[in-house]
Design an enzyme around this catalytic site. Structure first.
Site, PDB file in Angstrom:
ATOM      1  N   ASN A 131      25.759  40.301  13.502  1.00 17.02           N
ATOM      2  CA  ASN A 131      25.067  41.587  13.605  1.00 17.02           C
ATOM      3  C   ASN A 131      24.316  41.834  12.299  1.00 17.02           C
ATOM      4  O   ASN A 131      24.934  42.125  11.281  1.00 17.02           O
ATOM      5  CB  ASN A 131      26.069  42.711  13.868  1.00 17.02           C
ATOM      6  CG  ASN A 131      25.393  44.071  13.985  1.00 17.02           C
ATOM      7  OD1 ASN A 131      24.166  44.179  13.914  1.00 17.02           O
ATOM      8  ND2 ASN A 131      26.185  45.114  14.158  1.00 17.02           N
ATOM      9  N   THR A 163      22.393  38.940  16.911  1.00 18.02           N
ATOM     10  CA  THR A 163      22.183  39.988  17.913  1.00 18.02           C
ATOM     11  C   THR A 163      20.924  40.784  17.603  1.00 18.02           C
ATOM     12  O   THR A 163      20.630  41.077  16.438  1.00 18.02           O
ATOM     13  CB  THR A 163      23.397  40.923  17.999  1.00 18.02           C
ATOM     14  OG1 THR A 163      23.650  41.504  16.711  1.00 18.02           O
ATOM     15  CG2 THR A 163      24.636  40.159  18.431  1.00 18.02           C
ATOM     16  N   ASN A 167      24.861  45.825  22.544  1.00 19.60           N
ATOM     17  CA  ASN A 167      25.501  45.125  23.670  1.00 19.60           C
ATOM     18  C   ASN A 167      24.948  43.720  23.907  1.00 19.60           C
ATOM     19  O   ASN A 167      25.195  43.132  24.961  1.00 19.60           O
ATOM     20  CB  ASN A 167      25.394  45.942  24.970  1.00 19.60           C
ATOM     21  CG  ASN A 167      26.110  47.274  24.881  1.00 19.60           C
ATOM     22  OD1 ASN A 167      27.200  47.361  24.306  1.00 19.60           O
ATOM     23  ND2 ASN A 167      25.501  48.317  25.421  1.00 19.60           N
ATOM     24  N   GLY A 242      30.911  44.710  11.867  1.00 15.71           N
ATOM     25  CA  GLY A 242      31.974  45.689  11.735  1.00 15.71           C
ATOM     26  C   GLY A 242      32.783  45.830  13.001  1.00 15.71           C
ATOM     27  O   GLY A 242      32.770  44.961  13.886  1.00 15.71           O
ATOM     28  N   ASP A 243      33.497  46.966  13.103  1.00 15.96           N
ATOM     29  CA  ASP A 243      34.332  47.213  14.277  1.00 15.96           C
ATOM     30  C   ASP A 243      33.503  47.327  15.551  1.00 15.96           C
ATOM     31  O   ASP A 243      33.965  46.979  16.635  1.00 15.96           O
ATOM     32  CB  ASP A 243      35.146  48.490  14.068  1.00 15.96           C
ATOM     33  CG  ASP A 243      36.172  48.340  12.956  1.00 15.96           C
ATOM     34  OD1 ASP A 243      36.645  47.205  12.743  1.00 15.96           O
ATOM     35  OD2 ASP A 243      36.485  49.345  12.283  1.00 15.96           O
ATOM     36  N   GLY A 244      32.254  47.798  15.439  1.00 21.06           N
ATOM     37  CA  GLY A 244      31.398  47.898  16.613  1.00 21.06           C
ATOM     38  C   GLY A 244      31.032  46.540  17.181  1.00 21.06           C
ATOM     39  O   GLY A 244      31.010  46.345  18.397  1.00 21.06           O
ATOM     40  N   GLU A 248      32.066  44.937  20.914  1.00 21.01           N
ATOM     41  CA  GLU A 248      31.161  44.308  21.874  1.00 21.01           C
ATOM     42  C   GLU A 248      31.716  42.974  22.366  1.00 21.01           C
ATOM     43  O   GLU A 248      31.737  42.688  23.565  1.00 21.01           O
ATOM     44  CB  GLU A 248      29.793  44.073  21.218  1.00 21.01           C
ATOM     45  CG  GLU A 248      28.852  45.246  21.282  1.00 21.01           C
ATOM     46  CD  GLU A 248      27.436  44.837  20.941  1.00 21.01           C
ATOM     47  OE1 GLU A 248      27.018  43.731  21.345  1.00 21.01           O
ATOM     48  OE2 GLU A 248      26.744  45.622  20.267  1.00 21.01           O
ATOM     49  N   GLY A 285      31.167  45.327   8.032  1.00 16.45           N
ATOM     50  CA  GLY A 285      30.858  46.671   8.500  1.00 16.45           C
ATOM     51  C   GLY A 285      31.168  47.720   7.456  1.00 16.45           C
ATOM     52  O   GLY A 285      31.330  47.428   6.268  1.00 16.45           O
ATOM     53  N   GLY A 549      35.163  54.274  17.568  1.00 13.50           N
ATOM     54  CA  GLY A 549      33.852  54.559  16.985  1.00 13.50           C
ATOM     55  C   GLY A 549      32.759  54.852  17.983  1.00 13.50           C
ATOM     56  O   GLY A 549      31.618  55.087  17.590  1.00 13.50           O
TER      57      GLY A 549
END
Length: 583
Positions: A131, A163, A167, A242-244, A248, A285, A549
């Site tokens: 990311n 990415t 998503n 990160g956590d996001g 995904e 992140g 989050g």
């Protein structure tokens, strides 16, 4: 394989070096102890923590020391391994061993490489999602500078996907053929479900016993080996972000697994199939809560080394539903009220960057809203711990292992019609006015809060810690928040309740009033700030759920914890990590 013992040179000093395949350990020492045993200066490294072994190039090197002049044509090999540093961090270290005999050097190289080849848990092919926008936007640079060299050293082939949109990783996992990345067995030191293929076993550890369970199978090796193997693991996935970004990948992996198994994810009572793939996290992140709670640090090199060594850690996942529709999966925090308001407000201020979380947190604290609602939950009676026992989840966790076994016994009884545990157990109902409702599957630790929201929460015990913070003064709520940053018990307040649950439901008073056609307003407020300033968003009727989050669209939810649904490249936080390499 016979043990090896030779007199080699390390850092221009003559050392006795031994390799004991039975103990899977490489040791060396300069000063012998009693009866030729290793002396007090002995150093050692487990074979499982050796990254690779390579022949060293001695051409063009000049050695002026008299000790080295005795070697007419020295031969050497270098051992790359893991060295533990402070605060659960790992570093790459290397030790070079010298000898004058080429045959002896080749013998050591061959023996060490043969032992490393037997570690079938290690990845050979990785699918990497990067990311480039998350956190401080350094994901790609972090991977290229710190992670890629370690993967290359360990001879790991990678396919990289950067990415481009939200998503992207999740959609890719639904569409691509992930079986092409790896077809090896996966082996790790963390416990896995004790289900096996009929008349099958593990090539490395031998045959195992048969226990039945429909649709979900895995291999469980003998307890004395301390290893668990999963057959036909087709791939490994790494996410840099990160956590996001992890969320995904998690949703794509679980969704793809259920799709292949023809399991309806929208059914709240569906028994989800565990994924055979492991997920690696390279922290890049803003908080990296999942990485910090499973490894003990958000250090990039440490996470990369866990992936290289092929560590395996099972982890619970909560499925969040509304009206028989899956909303999201959660692995860390489900927060309503305080944490829900923070994430909803921060989404409107993305232009502020990472500081938006601090700003929205302060604003939410000053507004001090509380919400009326009803929480009903099913206590997790299969667990052997409690949220306040001060026994945190650590590597090789006994609580996770025992709780998993207890839960499997309950499932067997229900499967064979002997007893339906959920029908016997009684749901508990709590009504009231809450400043916050939090459900944590892990401690949710981070650098700002080393203990996390629930320090004794466990990663793989099939339960979630449900924390209810009732209406209280702003000062008392501040006292509660401050305790997340120190060693004091944050649950030691009269307005705080904590339960260990395996299912829970929540309905806000606002929705209850809608059902009875009474619109008195579910959101209450108090304090001088709200009375003097009626424009502080007091007309909002309910809060939102913060799910790892992300903001959920509905306040009325139904949550179920699925025990050890996914596995990470991690081994848990080590209690007292023993030095793998000293000096």
């Amino acid at each position: 394989m016979e043990p090896l013992r030779s007199l080699l040179w390390v850092k221009a000093q003559s050392c006795t070096v031994s390799l004991e395949p039975a103990r899977a350990q490489l040791r060396w020492w300069r000063s012998p102890g009693p009866a030729g045993a290793p002396g007090a200066d002995a150093r050692s490294v487990p074979i499982s923590e050796i990254i690779t072994v390579e022949e060293s190039d001695v051409n063009g090197k000049h050695y002026t020391s008299g000790k080295w002049q005795k070697m007419e044509k020295p031969h050497a090999f270098t051992v790359h391994c893991v060295k533990r540093a402070r605060r659960h961090r790992w570093k790459r270290a290397q030790v070079t061993f010298w000898c004058i005999e080429e045959q002896l050097c080749n013998l050591w190289l061959q023996t060490l490489r043969e032992l490393l080849e037997k570690l079938t848990c290690r990845p050979k092919h990785l699918l990497v999602f990067i990311n480039p926008f998350g956190g401080k936007g350094q994901g790609k640079r972090i991977y290229e500078k710190k992670v890629a060299p370690l993967f290359a050293l360990a001879s790991i082939n990678t396919e990289i996907i950067v990415t481009e949109r939200a998503n992207h990783a999740q959609e890719s996992l639904y569409e691509m053929n992930i079986e092409k990345y790896d077809g090896l067995h996966a082996c790790g030191t963390a416990p896995l479900p004790p289900f096996v293929y009929p008349d099958d076993g593990c090539e490395e550890h031998g045959p195992v016993t048969l226990q039945n369970r429909p649709s979900v199978w895995a291999v469980w090796c003998l307890p004395m080996t301390g290893h668990a193997c999963v057959p036909h693991e087709h791939g490994r996935i790494v996410c840099v972000g990160g956590d996001g970004t992890f969320s995904e990948v998690l949703h794509g992996l679980i969704g793809r697994t259920q799709q292949n198994a023809s399991v309806d994810q929208n059914h709240p009572c569906a028994a989800l199939v565990p994924s055979p793939l492991r997920i690696g996290i390279i922290p890049a992140g803003s908080t990296d809560c999942v990485c910090y709670s499973t490894v003990g640090t958000n250090d990039v090199e440490t996470s990369a080394l866990h992936i290289v060594l092929g560590d395996s850690l099972p982890m619970d996942v909560s499925a969040v539903h509304h009206n028989s529709t899956l909303l999201r999966y959660s692995v860390s925090l489900l927060g309503y009220g305080f944490y829900g308001d923070i994430i909803k407000d921060s989404e409107k201020k993305r232009w502020m960057g990472l500081v938006r979380y601090d700003f929205s947190g302060l604003k939410t604290f000053l507004c001090h809203h509380y919400y009326e609602g009803t929480v009903s939950f099913l206590p997790a009676q299969h667990t052997v711990g409690s949220p306040r026992d001060r026994k945190p989840c650590r590597a090789g966790c006994f609580v996770c292992r025992q709780s998993k076994q207890q839960l499997e016994e309950e499932q067997k009884k229900s499967l064979y019609g002997l007893e339906n545990t959920e029908e016997v157990e009684e749901w508990k109902v709590v009504c009231g006015k809450f400043l916050a409702i939090n459900a944590t599957n892990m401690s949710c630790a981070c650098p700002r809060s080393p203990g996390g929201l629930s320090p004794a929460a466990h990663l793989g015990d099939g339960s979630s810690d449900l924390i209810l913070i009732r209406k209280c003064s702003r000062f008392n709520f501040l006292r509660f928040l401050v305790r997340h940053t120190n060693q004091c018990d944050q649950f030691d307040f009269t307005f705080v309740e904590v339960y260990r649950v395996k299912k829970f439901q929540f309905t806000s008073k606002h929705l209850e009033d809608e059902d009875t056609d009474l619109r008195e307003g579910g959101k209450k407020r108090f304090g001088q700030l709200c009375r003097d300033h009626p424009v502080c968003c007091c007309t909002t009727s309910s809060s939102s759920w913060n799910c790892d989050g992300e903001v959920l669209s509905s306040s009325a939810i139904e949550v179920r914890v699925h025990c050890q649904l996914v596995r990470l490249f991690a081994r848990g936080i080590e209690e007292n990590p023993q030095q793998a390499l000293q000096g």
